[in-house]
Design a protein around this motif. Structure first.
Motif: not given
Lengths: 415, 449
Positions: B243, B42, B45-47, B250-252, B246-247
């Motif tokens: 973290t 996880h 992928e996100v971080c 978040t990217r959003e 990205g965690e």
């Protein structure tokens, strides 16, 4: 307020909760409580509220002189009050068996003719309703809901009912339709419903189809113990793990026995105590024998009064694996005397306790693990002992009483 | 000219599986592989991957002017190697740009700096070797677990050959002083670089917080704050968990866009980027700071209370570090491996009861309560201690054990040595004249009598 039990003569948790709540509420200076129970014994603590015995309320007019009334019920009620309430007999209750004073005899327990006693209680309290010297009606538990409804219909005053338990808790789902009917009618008629936990609140909303806005949770509390130092833990070789309560389906005693077997399989120096009595006691004795742990598994029978606190204080672990517990005050009592507690997630008290171990009632592995770690790891015992006691000392009935008052104010429109 | 020193920390403990007490003595595998893999994947992928990608772009687009440092624990590296080797590759790509410094820390992200000096040295060395093996550079700057620092520790780190150590700009240590200077250790040559926790937390904890009065944080605004700092403050040290990219944010929420815009605005304001070792070369120490008691970057208190603040943590730590010497004596690989993983500071953080008043356990904890964390850890530790005991019974004292082990380990060498001696004696015998042999026999015999 309509109740069924009041200390010192109690049969279950209802009496303890009634006492604590009324005591907490009595700290509000502008509040006066009349507490009606079927049969007072005269030795109740009346310092902070007025207790009215339903068995002292005349429902049929009988001519009696003051002295005779004083002789008969003087220890429970002032004779003047008897004559005061006699003026409010409005219905013909001669079909009910009454004594020489025109009052109904109550057993004050949970007799086999409970339904009859409930309706008699309803009749007796109607005279209070006709007297009408109150602002709000508060009914504790389903036994008194009919009385509450009747009083509401007579007086037009709002009704608040206090759900200490529902039949879904008592029966693991197999509800008694008669009891359900009374409960449902009480909730439908009530202006507001108070539940002792969010768990119960959920049951009331889902199983009794009440609107959520009508249901408020007021968690129970625990009355402070007078000089808790008097309960000492004697040093002993073996650690003691205790189950205390009615030995019945609702309390999940079999899970305790199974967990005990798991612990004893692996370790020594631990004893298990099952205190209390109930319909599953013999079954549990058999189960303990089957699991071959009878030498380390002890039964005490029913404990009362101080024995309860002594037993709790002597224990190293207290465990309540209830399958469904609306609140469950005993873990709080255990923590008061510094005993670490394990409670099931399905208990209402788990919602407010931080410094207790919470497990699912069916998770015997987790239960055994929790027992093992409290018994074997000193830091675990010490932390739960200290922090648990501190936490529970700050859960007071005064706060609960204030929340009940907020409900009253809302119902009465007094903001 | 001001510099910004970004550093990111990367640590993931090996999460323990649900370990019941009846498994003690039967089951010697302690980790929840599924959870660990899922977590690393996880985060990859996100971080890790997007953040590495973003940083790489930033370095390339700024012609290497953007610089950044990483502090990656050995345990995290091991997990990345196992579950996400592509992350290791992308870190290698970052290392190849020359704009990245890898910092030194303890291998297990452990609290050994407080409880076990020997272990501390071993772990730091092990970690440095791992970093050199993977990224080809021997780390020169030290960052301790959770930025834990005390004067005593500083001296130790200095003796181990480090010139600079990163620590927290804790208010109770700095007082009125600013964190944006280099400080001297009171009695060794070590230089200290203090983290600016305000500017760090602005990014890591407040960036996505809608109720923050400075929301939204833009690169322009952030650089403006740094540019406004007094002229003499030549750098700011901004450290956070990786973290945060990205965690935590978040990217959003736009964290990557924020990061990518930083170099442009910084260079416009004549602010450069640097790694800790460059700053220590360049900036002269302003003063001395002293911290007789350990500080860390945890919570408001900035002390050790999140790790060693209650009885649960103390018992677990004491039991664990009691066997440190023994574990180092043995050469059982799996025992060594578990010993490392059980030391991660995270395990003790989960037992923290400080945050527990409102019913929620420590942040990021996989357990429902500190008690559960303790229960599980202690069951695992009990099994581990039993295994240590099986290796070397506790009836033998450490010193005795040490000498016995020395004898055993040296026996081969000794045998070879003696054999050689024997050989040479034999060959001597052949050449020695008979008369002389007789003499020697004569010489020996009286002694026998």
């Amino acid at each position: 307020m309509f109740g069924w039990e009041f200390p010192p003569h109690i049969l279950g948790g209802l009496g303890t909760a009634s006492y604590g709540l009324t005591k907490g509420m009595s700290l509000q200076p502008d509040l006066e409580i009349k507490f009606v129970i079927p049969k007072p014994h005269g030795d109740e603590d009346r310092s902070f509220l007025k207790i009215i015995g339903a068995n002292c309320l005349p429902v049929v007019w009988k001519d009696n002189n003051w002295d005779h009334v004083n002789y008969r019920i003087g220890n429970l009620m002032h004779p003047d009050e008897y004559f005061y309430y006699r003026n409010y007999i409005r219905y013909d209750f001669r079909r009910i068996a009454t004594n020489d004073l025109g009052c109904i005899n109550f057993s004050g327990v949970y007799p086999s003719n409970l339904m009859e006693e409930i309706s008699n209680y309803e009749a007796a309290t109607s005279v209070i309703a006709h007297a009408g010297d109150f602002d709000i009606i508060h009914s504790h538990d389903w036994l008194t809901y009919p009385a509450g409804i009747f009083a509401k219909q007579i007086s037009g005053k709002p009704l608040v009912i206090h759900v200490h338990a529902t039949d879904f808790d008592r029966s693991r789902g197999n509800v008694n339709p008669q009891v359900y009917d009374i409960e449902k009618r009480g909730m439908d008629e009530a202006n507001h419903i108070i539940t002792v936990s969010n768990l119960t609140r959920q049951t009331v909303i889902e199983k009794y189809h009440q609107h959520p806005s009508k249901v408020t949770t007021v968690h129970n509390a625990v009355s402070p113990l007078e000089n808790p130092e008097r309960f000492k833990k004697t040093l002993r070789k073996d650690k003691v793990v205790t189950f205390l309560g009615r030995i019945t389906m609702q309390k999940g005693p079999e899970y305790f026995v199974e967990a005990a077997a798991k612990v004893l399989e692996k370790t020594d120096g631990v004893r298990f105590v099952m205190a209390g009595s109930g319909d599953m006691m013999n079954q549990m004795i058999h189960l303990a024998a089957q699991r071959n742990i009878a030498d380390k598994f002890h039964f005490t029978g029913f404990l009362r009064g101080n024995q309860v606190h002594e037993m709790l204080a002597e224990s190293d672990v207290y465990i309540m694996p209830s399958v469904s517990e609306p609140f469950g005050i005993s873990p709080l009592e255990a923590m008061q005397v510094g005993t670490p507690s394990i409670v099931s997630v399905q208990s209402g008290c788990a919602e407010i306790l931080n410094n207790a171990i919470k497990i699912d009632y069916w998770d015997i592995d987790a239960m055994a693990d929790a027992i093992y770690s409290i018994v074997k790891y000193p830091a675990m015992y010490k932390t739960l002992h200290e922090k648990g006691k501190y936490e529970v000392d700050h859960i007071t009935w005064e706060i609960a009483g204030q929340k009940v008052r907020d409900v009253y104010n809302k119902v009465l429109g007094w903001y | 000219m001001k510099s910004i020193c970004f550093y990111f920390t990367l640590q993931q403990p090996l999460q323990l599986k649900r370990y019941r007490f009846f498994e003690i003595g039967n089951d010697h595998y302690y980790y929840d592989d599924y959870v660990n893999e899922a977590k690393i994947r996880h985060l990859t992928e996100v971080c890790y991957l997007p953040a590495n990608q973003a940083l790489l772009e930033m370095i390339k687009n700024s012609n290497g002017k953007f610089k950044v440092s990483f502090s990656i624990s050995g345990i995290a590296l091991e997990q990345l190697e196992q579950y996400s080797p592509e992350v290791i590759d992308s870190f290698k790509a970052l290392a190849d740009t020359g704009s990245v410094e890898f910092l030194s820390e303890t291998y297990a992200h452990s609290l050994s700096s407080i409880f076990d000096e020997e272990e501390f040295k071993v772990q730091v060395k092990k970690h440095a070797q791992k970093i050199e093996m993977l990224f080809g550079k021997n780390p020169v700057t030290f960052r301790n677990t959770e930025l834990i620092y005390s004067d005593e520790l500083g001296e130790l780190v200095s003796k181990m050959g480090y010139k600079c150590m990163l620590t927290e700009g804790a208010k109770h240590i700095l007082g009125w002083k600013s964190p944006n200077y280099i400080y001297n250790h009171p009695y060794s040559k070590l230089k200290l670089m203090t983290r600016n926790f305000k500017l760090s937390d602005d990014v890591s904890f407040r960036f996505s917080n809608w109720s923050w009065d400075q929301y939204p944080l833009t690169a322009e605004k952030y650089i403006h704050w740094i540019a406004e700092l007094p002229e003499k403050e030549e750098f700011v040290s901004i450290g956070m968990s990786y973290t945060a990219l990205g965690e935590l944010n978040t990217r959003e929420n736009g964290i990557f866009d924020f990061m990518k815009a930083l170099p442009y605005h910084a260079l416009m304001n004549k602010i450069s980027f640097a790694t800790p070792s460059e700053i220590v070369e360049k900036v002269k120490p302003a003063d001395v700071i002293s911290s007789p008691f350990p500080i860390s970057w945890a919570d408001e208190e900035k002390d050790l209370s999140a790790f060693t603040g209650n009885d649960l943590q103390n018992e677990a730590l004491q039991k664990l570090y009691m066997v440190g010497e023994r574990v180092r004596l043995c050469n059982d690989k799996s025992l060594q491996y578990d010993w490392m993983n059980l030391q991660s500071s995270d395990h003790f953080y989960y037992m923290c009861t400080k945050h527990f008043t409102n019913g929620s356990p420590a942040h990021y904890s996989p357990y429902d309560s500190p008690y559960e964390a303790f229960m599980n850890y202690m069951n695992v530790l009990s099994d581990f201690l039993q295994r240590v005991e099986e290796q070397y019974p506790s009836t033998i004292e450490n010193e005795e054990l040490n000498s016995l082990l020395k004898t055993i380990n040296n026996q081969e060498l000794k045998i070879i040595k003696l054999e050689n001696q024997l050989k040479s004696l034999k060959s001597d015998d052949a050449t020695i004249k008979p008369a002389e042999t007789k003499k020697s026999v004569k010489k020996v015999s009286p002694a026998k009598n």
